[in-house]
Write an enzyme that holds these catalytic residues in place. Structure first.
Site, mmCIF file in Angstrom:
data_model
loop_
_atom_site.group_PDB
_atom_site.id
_atom_site.type_symbol
_atom_site.label_atom_id
_atom_site.label_comp_id
_atom_site.label_asym_id
_atom_site.label_seq_id
_atom_site.Cartn_x
_atom_site.Cartn_y
_atom_site.Cartn_z
ATOM 1 N N GLY A 10 0.815 -1.224 0.000
ATOM 2 C CA GLY A 10 0.000 0.000 0.000
ATOM 3 C C GLY A 10 0.841 1.264 0.000
ATOM 4 N N ILE A 12 1.470 3.730 2.385
ATOM 5 C CA ILE A 12 2.424 3.915 3.488
ATOM 6 C C ILE A 12 3.333 2.683 3.586
ATOM 7 C CG2 ILE A 12 2.703 4.465 5.943
ATOM 8 C CD1 ILE A 12 -0.096 5.706 5.877
ATOM 9 N N ILE A 59 -5.092 -11.109 6.097
ATOM 10 C CA ILE A 59 -4.659 -11.361 7.481
ATOM 11 C C ILE A 59 -5.762 -11.985 8.338
ATOM 12 C CG2 ILE A 59 -2.810 -9.652 7.549
ATOM 13 C CD1 ILE A 59 -4.833 -7.817 9.079
ATOM 14 N N SER A 124 -3.931 6.196 13.956
ATOM 15 C CA SER A 124 -4.336 7.442 13.320
ATOM 16 C C SER A 124 -4.681 8.486 14.375
ATOM 17 C CB SER A 124 -5.576 7.152 12.469
ATOM 18 O OG SER A 124 -6.177 8.353 12.063
ATOM 19 N N TYR A 148 -14.347 4.214 11.514
ATOM 20 C CA TYR A 148 -12.935 3.975 11.179
ATOM 21 C C TYR A 148 -12.038 4.295 12.379
ATOM 22 C CZ TYR A 148 -8.294 5.154 9.550
ATOM 23 O OH TYR A 148 -6.932 5.255 9.437
ATOM 24 N N LYS A 152 -9.482 1.830 14.869
ATOM 25 C CA LYS A 152 -8.068 2.089 15.195
ATOM 26 C C LYS A 152 -7.898 2.135 16.709
ATOM 27 C CE LYS A 152 -6.103 2.282 11.187
ATOM 28 N NZ LYS A 152 -5.099 1.274 10.810
ATOM 29 N N TYR A 176 -0.758 8.594 13.050
ATOM 30 C CA TYR A 176 -0.405 9.473 11.934
ATOM 31 C C TYR A 176 -1.366 10.644 11.861
ATOM 32 C CZ TYR A 176 1.175 4.855 10.182
ATOM 33 O OH TYR A 176 1.688 3.602 10.025
ATOM 34 N N PHE A 177 -0.844 11.790 11.500
ATOM 35 C CA PHE A 177 -1.700 12.922 11.156
ATOM 36 C C PHE A 177 -2.054 12.785 9.659
ATOM 37 C CE2 PHE A 177 -2.663 15.268 14.948
ATOM 38 C CZ PHE A 177 -2.034 14.436 15.855
ATOM 39 N N ASN A 178 -1.718 13.693 8.787
ATOM 40 C CA ASN A 178 -2.191 13.565 7.399
ATOM 41 C C ASN A 178 -1.035 13.242 6.448
ATOM 42 O OD1 ASN A 178 -4.316 15.084 8.872
ATOM 43 N ND2 ASN A 178 -5.306 15.072 6.879
ATOM 44 N N PHE A 217 -14.374 22.049 1.162
ATOM 45 C CA PHE A 217 -15.479 21.752 2.080
ATOM 46 C C PHE A 217 -15.474 22.708 3.268
ATOM 47 C CE2 PHE A 217 -14.668 17.252 0.417
ATOM 48 C CZ PHE A 217 -15.625 17.375 -0.585
#
Ligand code: WQD
Length: 338
Positions: A10, A12, A59, A124, A148, A152, A176-178, A217
């Site tokens: 993926g 990351i 998995i 996250s 979501y 996490k 993680y941030f963005n 937005f």
């Protein structure tokens, strides 16, 4: 170390895999290609000049995962595999719980089966929910506001409880941030399927001509220019944070949650301006109402990462945009160009 990387093909995962190989570790990638491409792994192979093992599997299939682990005998696992679209998680919550929670439990069981005691988990900043104060530090209450984020958060708690069963176990959950950006080579990057949910991939597709305008937005938030402010972090900084966490778990036991961000927030309009500068392309805008569930501001307190991991982010917003643009212009349709 021998490191198994779930979701290693993926966005990351592939950038982290490259750095893990560069640091001399042996790697096994586990991926079902649900939202990733074998082409990413082929490119990591050529960029790193190294080989690694690959097992195409999900998995949640615990017996098969255990068998793979019995053979590879990982000393540590970096766990990225999971579903990550906030909106989708509200529509199909059970699928999110199956993949993200059941998947994590299955993974921990497979680790127990082969005596692997070290895990780094891809978490996250969404676990924090609405800010009681900013910047978000790791002691901030965790009260995620979408499915979501809850998956996490629950996965973090499960991993935390797992570490308590053996004093030799070690876990770092990275919040993680963005994450944005791409590898400097332009050979690997983010390749979202369908219409991108996230800001920077959307802007990149406008710049390359795949979409006509960016929907902004909300422009009535209490921020510098009324648009949402986020802590964007370069994907290579994020990847090097994982390498630092591998070094950390090799030396420490117990459980730690650590933010990975830059500590600095940029508004939507600031990101657009940086991308226009990096690409030389105008980004037409369309102002729309606020997106449900969005925060006005989100940015990280990054002291803990510095203190425990000796890590801090190196790249700024201009490099993030330049690197995304290199990747996007060299691969207008992502890995499907190949
Ligand atoms: C950033 C800003 C939007 C798109 C999400 C997840 C998080 C993590 C990262 C993990 C906001 C604005 C966006 C667009 C816009 N995911 N925006 N037009 O919402 O901070 O975080 O992605 O796997 O868990 O919640 O990131 O990039 O979607 O939005 O104006 O087309 O850009 O409103 O202010 P977000 P984002």
């Amino acid at each position: 170390m021998r490191i198994a990387i779930t979701g290693g093909a993926g966005y990351i995962g592939s950038h982290t895999l490259l750095d893990i190989l560069g640091d001399g570790h042996e790697a096994l990638v586990i991926d079902n290609y649900a939202n990733s491409s074998p082409e990413a792994l082929a490119r990591v192979k050529s960029l790193s000049n190294r080989t690694f093992e690959m097992s195409e599997q999900t998995i949640t299939d615990q017996p098969s995962l255990s068998e793979t682990f019995q053979q590879f005998k990982p000393e540590a696992v970096i766990h990225f595999a999971g579903l990550k679209a906030v909106g989708e998680s509200e529509d199909i919550p059970l699928t999110y719980y199956e993949e993200n929670i059941q998947g994590t439990i299955s993974l921990l069981r497979a680790m127990d089966g082969c005596g692997c005691k070290n895990i780094i988990f891809s978490s996250s900043a969404t676990v924090y929910g609405l800010p009681d104060y900013l910047p978000f530090d790791e002691a901030h209450p965790t009260a995620p506001i979408n499915t979501y984020g809850r998956t996490k958060y629950f996965a973090e708690e499960i991993i935390h409880d797992w570490t308590k069963t053996d004093p030799a176990k070690s876990a770092v959950v990275l919040r993680y941030f963005n994450p944005v950006g791409a590898h400097k080579s332009g050979m690997i990057g983010e390749d979202p399927a369908g219409i991108p949910n996230n800001l920077v991939p959307f802007i990149a597709q406008v710049a390359i001509g795949r979409r006509d305008a960016l929907s902004v937005f909300g422009n009535d938030y209490e921020t510098k220019d009324g648009t949402g402010v986020r802590d964007y972090i370069h994907i290579n900084d994020l990847a090097s944070g994982h390498v630092a966490a591998v070094d950390y778990i090799a030396e420490h036991t117990g459980f730690e949650a650590i933010n990975l961000g830059t500590g600095r927030g940029y508004s939507v309009l600031e990101v657009v301006a940086a991308f226009e500068k990096a690409s030389g392309k105008p980004i037409p805008l369309r102002y729309e109402p606020r997106r449900k569930g969005d925060l006005a501001n989100s940015y990280a307190e990054c002291d803990k990462a510095k203190r425990l991991l000796g890590w801090h982010a190196q790249f700024g917003i201009n490099e993030m945009c330049e690197d995304v643009w290199r990747w996007q212009s060299q691969n207008p349709h992502g890995y499907r160009d190949n």
